[in-house]
Design a protein around this motif. Structure first.
Motif, PDB file in Angstrom:
ATOM      1  N   TYR A   1     -13.789   1.165   5.860  1.00 35.33           N
ATOM      2  CA  TYR A   1     -13.811  -0.164   5.240  1.00 35.33           C
ATOM      3  C   TYR A   1     -12.460  -0.460   4.577  1.00 35.33           C
ATOM      4  CZ  TYR A   1     -15.020  -3.989   2.093  1.00 35.33           C
ATOM      5  OH  TYR A   1     -15.025  -5.186   1.420  1.00 35.33           O
ATOM      6  N   TYR A   2     -11.980   0.465   3.740  1.00 30.72           N
ATOM      7  CA  TYR A   2     -10.753   0.212   2.987  1.00 30.72           C
ATOM      8  C   TYR A   2      -9.488   0.349   3.828  1.00 30.72           C
ATOM      9  CZ  TYR A   2     -13.152  -0.270  -1.462  1.00 30.72           C
ATOM     10  OH  TYR A   2     -13.939  -0.727  -2.485  1.00 30.72           O
TER      11      TYR A   2
ATOM     12  N   PHE B   1      -8.828  -3.388  -3.672  1.00 32.03           N
ATOM     13  CA  PHE B   1      -8.839  -3.032  -2.253  1.00 32.03           C
ATOM     14  C   PHE B   1      -7.562  -2.282  -1.878  1.00 32.03           C
ATOM     15  CE2 PHE B   1      -8.136  -3.481   2.219  1.00 32.03           C
ATOM     16  CZ  PHE B   1      -9.396  -3.423   2.793  1.00 32.03           C
TER      17      PHE B   1
ATOM     18  N   SER C   1       0.829  -1.203   0.000  1.00 25.79           N
ATOM     19  CA  SER C   1       0.000   0.000   0.000  1.00 25.79           C
ATOM     20  C   SER C   1       0.865   1.255   0.000  1.00 25.79           C
ATOM     21  CB  SER C   1      -0.931   0.007   1.212  1.00 25.79           C
ATOM     22  OG  SER C   1      -1.667   1.207   1.271  1.00 25.79           O
TER      23      SER C   1
ATOM     24  N   MET D   1      -7.523   1.271  -3.248  1.00 32.47           N
ATOM     25  CA  MET D   1      -8.396   2.145  -2.462  1.00 32.47           C
ATOM     26  C   MET D   1      -7.804   2.416  -1.083  1.00 32.47           C
ATOM     27  SD  MET D   1     -10.643   2.959  -4.602  1.00 32.47           S
ATOM     28  CE  MET D   1     -11.685   3.952  -3.534  1.00 32.47           C
ATOM     29  N   ASN D   2      -7.175   1.407  -0.488  1.00 33.04           N
ATOM     30  CA  ASN D   2      -6.498   1.593   0.789  1.00 33.04           C
ATOM     31  C   ASN D   2      -5.411   2.661   0.641  1.00 33.04           C
ATOM     32  OD1 ASN D   2      -3.875   0.754   2.411  1.00 33.04           O
ATOM     33  ND2 ASN D   2      -5.627   0.124   3.645  1.00 33.04           N
TER      34      ASN D   2
END
Length: 200
Positions: free
Chosen positions: A104-105, A57, A9, A60-61
């Motif tokens: 959420y992310y 995911f 990430s 978006m994170n």
């Protein structure tokens, strides 16, 4: 596992920030293309749908982490369903952050979900997307054609065709800017769902 996800990430955040400095208003699929070109989107699952979800995911994170971090250097990252913008931060600026979506992310435990949950999330996304883009298709025969189906196709075939198009049309799968195709396919799906409910 979580440490390696955080590391991926962080790499994505750096690459996305570099891209946004050059192009402050980007389509999400352009970001995916950029990350793929730099070979930063690695395979995370043998199952193609799971892999696609996990890659999405992590992107978006990275975006939501970047949204938080960018403020410390005077920027705001505006995250919309399709468009991402980098703008100069101003005091008293209204935040567009959807806190539930961000929560959420930003929670890595949410990266593990079932294939049924992935399909449900895709459904929710396209309902939201079409509601905000006002694309309509009312012709039943044309709806079958958009989904590549004969006029006598059944509801199960319609659903299967729709999910196939939705997965294939994801920004990670294509670098083209063909959002009209996404909208047409979703509108066709909605038209046929209504058609089948009327003919029961």
């Amino acid at each position: 596992m979580e440490n390696s996800l955080e590391s991926i990430s962080f790499s994505l955040q750096q690459a996305i920030f570099d891209l946004l400095l050059q192009s402050p208003n980007c389509k999400l699929n352009h970001i995916f293309s950029h990350l793929k070109e730099r070979q930063l989107l690695i395979s995370l699952d043998k199952d193609s749908e799971q892999n696609l979800f996990k890659q999405n995911f992590l992107v978006m994170n990275a975006l939501f982490n970047l949204q938080t971090d960018a403020k410390t250097i005077g920027y705001t990252v505006v995250i919309d369903s399709i468009n991402i913008q980098l703008i100069r931060y101003q005091e008293n600026q209204l935040s567009n952050t959807n806190s539930k979506l961000a929560d959420y992310y930003l929670d890595f435990s949410n990266i593990v979900i079932s294939t049924e949950e992935i399909k449900s999330l895709l459904d929710s996304f396209w309902h939201y997307y079409t509601a905000h883009n006002h694309f309509e298709l009312h012709d039943v025969s044309g709806a079958f054609e958009v989904l590549g189906l004969p006029n006598n196709a059944n509801l199960k075939q319609v659903k299967r065709a729709w999910y196939k198009i939705a997965i294939a049309s994801h920004p990670d799968k294509t670098s083209s800017h063909n959002s009209d195709n996404y909208l047409a396919a979703n509108s066709a799906y909605q038209t046929l769902i209504k058609h089948f409910s009327r003919t029961k």
